[in-house]
Design a protein around this motif. Sequence first.
Motif, short mmCIF file in Angstrom:
data_model
loop_
_atom_site.label_atom_id
_atom_site.label_comp_id
_atom_site.label_asym_id
_atom_site.label_seq_id
_atom_site.Cartn_x
_atom_site.Cartn_y
_atom_site.Cartn_z
N PRO A 80 10.49 15.44 4.44
CA PRO A 80 11.00 14.81 3.23
C PRO A 80 10.70 13.32 3.18
N TYR A 81 10.78 12.64 4.32
CA TYR A 81 10.49 11.20 4.35
C TYR A 81 9.03 10.93 4.04
N GLN A 82 8.14 11.77 4.55
CA GLN A 82 6.73 11.59 4.26
C GLN A 82 6.45 11.82 2.77
N LEU A 83 7.05 12.83 2.21
CA LEU A 83 6.84 13.10 0.79
C LEU A 83 7.44 11.98 -0.07
N GLY A 84 8.59 11.45 0.35
CA GLY A 84 9.18 10.34 -0.37
C GLY A 84 8.31 9.10 -0.31
N ALA A 85 7.73 8.85 0.87
CA ALA A 85 6.83 7.70 1.01
C ALA A 85 5.61 7.85 0.11
N ALA A 86 5.09 9.08 0.02
CA ALA A 86 3.94 9.31 -0.84
C ALA A 86 4.30 9.13 -2.31
N GLU A 87 5.48 9.58 -2.68
CA GLU A 87 5.91 9.47 -4.08
C GLU A 87 6.04 8.01 -4.50
N ARG A 88 6.57 7.17 -3.60
CA ARG A 88 6.74 5.75 -3.96
C ARG A 88 5.55 4.91 -3.51
N GLN A 89 4.56 5.55 -2.88
CA GLN A 89 3.34 4.87 -2.41
C GLN A 89 3.70 3.70 -1.49
N ALA A 90 4.56 4.00 -0.53
CA ALA A 90 4.99 2.97 0.42
C ALA A 90 3.83 2.54 1.30
N PHE A 91 3.75 1.25 1.55
CA PHE A 91 2.70 0.66 2.39
C PHE A 91 1.31 1.07 1.91
N ALA A 92 1.09 1.07 0.62
CA ALA A 92 -0.19 1.53 0.09
C ALA A 92 -1.35 0.70 0.65
N LYS A 93 -2.40 1.38 1.00
CA LYS A 93 -3.57 0.74 1.59
C LYS A 93 -4.17 -0.28 0.62
N ASP A 94 -4.60 -1.41 1.16
CA ASP A 94 -5.26 -2.47 0.39
C ASP A 94 -4.37 -3.07 -0.69
N THR A 95 -3.06 -3.04 -0.46
CA THR A 95 -2.12 -3.69 -1.38
C THR A 95 -1.29 -4.71 -0.61
#
Length: 205
Positions: A80-95
């Motif tokens: 669930p934490y991984q899916l939540g991170a993906a949903e909010r785009q946490a630590f998005a690459k090159d940002t």
Amino acid sequence: MTTAYEPEITALLCVDLYNDFLTEGGKLYPWVKDIAEANDMHENLRTLVAAAREKGITVYHVPHHRWEPGDYQDWKYPSPYQLGAAERQAFAKDTWGGTFHDDFQVQDGDVVATEHWASSGFPNTDLEHKLKRFGKEKIICVGLLANTCLEATARIGMELGFHTTLVRDATAARSEEALHAALNIDGPTYAHEVLTTAEVIHALG
């Protein structure tokens, strides 16, 4: 507290010190803001990193996976934490959010481990290899979150044979209950030391 932190065998592990966690405007900053401010976490992190560098203790950056489009789509059991991170785009690459905070940029002599996909900085990364490659036996663990990536990294570190230290005021969590569980209930079952920043600085001499 009787532990000595000999520079040649000690590493400071900085877990997930990204803008998304540490800076106003970061996607996850609201999660930790109140506790981080109450702990004076940011200043304590700066103090510990500066002291480590001064004493010749190697700083290891232990970064979480930076989100990219398509993450977890072909995983059978993402958490669930991984899916939540993906949903909010946490630590998005090159940002900006997925960049180390300005106070904790990589410097000459630092070591950067490969990114961890779940909580611990050890499984499926080169962190263990890079610690043992340079003779590190003791790890001082700081960063975020206290009850997820920090705890998992420190706990697995102990399982792998490292002397492990947690620093009470150099971390934070989403709630006081989570912080209490990580440092006062779980921490003493595996960590060799659970100290304050001041106690670590004193031990470093």
